[in-house]
Enzyme design. Structure first.
Site, mmCIF file in Angstrom:
data_model
loop_
_atom_site.group_PDB
_atom_site.id
_atom_site.type_symbol
_atom_site.label_atom_id
_atom_site.label_comp_id
_atom_site.label_asym_id
_atom_site.label_seq_id
_atom_site.Cartn_x
_atom_site.Cartn_y
_atom_site.Cartn_z
ATOM 1 N N ARG A 1 -11.010 -12.527 5.683
ATOM 2 C CA ARG A 1 -9.759 -13.086 5.160
ATOM 3 C C ARG A 1 -10.017 -14.327 4.319
ATOM 4 O O ARG A 1 -9.246 -14.666 3.428
ATOM 5 C CB ARG A 1 -8.815 -13.475 6.309
ATOM 6 C CG ARG A 1 -8.284 -12.316 7.133
ATOM 7 C CD ARG A 1 -7.182 -12.811 8.075
ATOM 8 N NE ARG A 1 -6.840 -11.864 9.116
ATOM 9 C CZ ARG A 1 -6.008 -10.827 8.971
ATOM 10 N NH1 ARG A 1 -5.429 -10.600 7.816
ATOM 11 N NH2 ARG A 1 -5.754 -10.021 9.975
ATOM 12 N N ASP B 1 0.862 -1.179 0.000
ATOM 13 C CA ASP B 1 0.000 0.000 0.000
ATOM 14 C C ASP B 1 0.902 1.234 0.000
ATOM 15 O O ASP B 1 1.393 1.647 -1.045
ATOM 16 C CB ASP B 1 -0.915 -0.095 1.235
ATOM 17 C CG ASP B 1 -1.973 0.980 1.315
ATOM 18 O OD1 ASP B 1 -2.360 1.527 0.278
ATOM 19 O OD2 ASP B 1 -2.441 1.283 2.427
HETATM 20 P P1 5GP Z 1 1.718 -0.404 3.830
HETATM 21 O O1 5GP Z 1 2.755 -0.295 4.883
HETATM 22 O O2 5GP Z 1 2.294 -0.717 2.463
HETATM 23 O O3 5GP Z 1 0.872 0.837 3.787
HETATM 24 O O4 5GP Z 1 0.712 -1.575 4.182
HETATM 25 C C1 5GP Z 1 0.962 -2.426 5.244
HETATM 26 C C2 5GP Z 1 -0.079 -3.465 5.462
HETATM 27 O O5 5GP Z 1 -1.343 -2.864 5.602
HETATM 28 C C3 5GP Z 1 -0.278 -4.481 4.350
HETATM 29 O O6 5GP Z 1 0.661 -5.508 4.355
HETATM 30 C C4 5GP Z 1 -1.659 -4.988 4.714
HETATM 31 O O7 5GP Z 1 -1.580 -5.966 5.709
HETATM 32 C C5 5GP Z 1 -2.335 -3.731 5.203
HETATM 33 N N1 5GP Z 1 -3.120 -3.144 4.108
HETATM 34 C C6 5GP Z 1 -2.745 -2.219 3.203
HETATM 35 N N2 5GP Z 1 -3.716 -1.964 2.318
HETATM 36 C C7 5GP Z 1 -4.751 -2.757 2.676
HETATM 37 C C8 5GP Z 1 -6.057 -2.985 2.143
HETATM 38 O O8 5GP Z 1 -6.507 -2.415 1.135
HETATM 39 N N3 5GP Z 1 -6.833 -3.901 2.795
HETATM 40 C C9 5GP Z 1 -6.412 -4.569 3.898
HETATM 41 N N4 5GP Z 1 -7.254 -5.434 4.436
HETATM 42 N N5 5GP Z 1 -5.190 -4.405 4.418
HETATM 43 C C10 5GP Z 1 -4.370 -3.508 3.822
#
Ligand code: 5GP
Ligand code: MG
Length: 183
Positions: free
Chosen positions: A169, A107
């Site tokens: 999930r 993300d």
């Molecule tokens: P980041 O550090 O890249 O922002 O995201 C870290 C974590 O946030 C991802 O590995 C995931 O577990 C969670 N995450 C990010 N985007 C989403 C999303 O659209 N849906 C869900 N359920 N989890 C997300």
């Protein structure tokens, strides 16, 4: 579980089970080629990567071992905090190993860039990333993800390992929730 089980909170399907399956097959072939003759350590990031790990690893012909890490950067909400904490560390010493981090979604990239730096500092021979989903429009840091399943729009998604407050999930596809689900 399917869309009907989600009921009125369901939004729409972004990637069907068949699309995920086919893409995983392509990624597995690529990974097998790239790591031919080497033994790979797959590091799954709990809990979201459980489905990707199960499905990707079973398609690999390469010799692999698996380990798991749990890090936290999200609460039960939908916004990245940017704060990364190790909740469960690896059981394996990765010094000299070829490591492939298996992720559900990239993300902001904050979690992953932190994780990459952390694992690289342990003296691994290589550390690369396989992520089922990536949201290019949400990127806050540039992370080199070697294997990407699909680039998706900057929306909150659930299913195929991804949760909303620990639910959904076990949906076999990737989808969105209706706005009312967050209220
Ligand atoms: P980041 O550090 O890249 O922002 O995201 C870290 C974590 O946030 C991802 O590995 C995931 O577990 C969670 N995450 C990010 N985007 C989403 C999303 O659209 N849906 C869900 N359920 N989890 C997300
Ligand atoms: Mg994750």
């Amino acid at each position: 579980m399917d869309a009907a089980d989600v009921g009125a909170d369901f939004g729409r399907v972004l990637k069907t089970q068949a699309e995920l399956d086919q893409r995983l097959e392509e990624l597995a072939q690529q990974i097998d080629q790239d790591y031919a003759g080497r033994e790979l350590l797959l590091v799954g990031v709990l809990k979201g990567a459980v489905m990707v790990m199960a499905d990707l690893s079973r398609r690999l012909h390469s010799k692999v071992t698996m380990d798991w890490m749990a890090v936290s950067s999200y609460g039960s909400g939908t916004k990245s905090s940017g704060v990364v904490r190790i909740l469960k560390d690896l059981d394996t010493d990765i010094h000299g190993r070829d490591v492939l981090i298996v992720e559900d979604v990239v993300d902001s990239g904050l979690t992953l860039s932190w994780l990459l730096a952390n694992l690289r500092s342990r003296g691994a021979r290589s550390v690369e990333v396989a992520a089922m989903l990536r949201k290019p429009a949400a990127a806050k840091v540039d992370v080199d993800v070697r294997y990407v399943g699909f680039d998706i729009p900057n929306e909150f998604v659930v299913g195929y390992g991804l949760d909303f407050a620990e639910h959904y999930r076990n949906l076999p596809f990737v989808g969105t929730l209706a706005p009312q689900a967050y209220e």
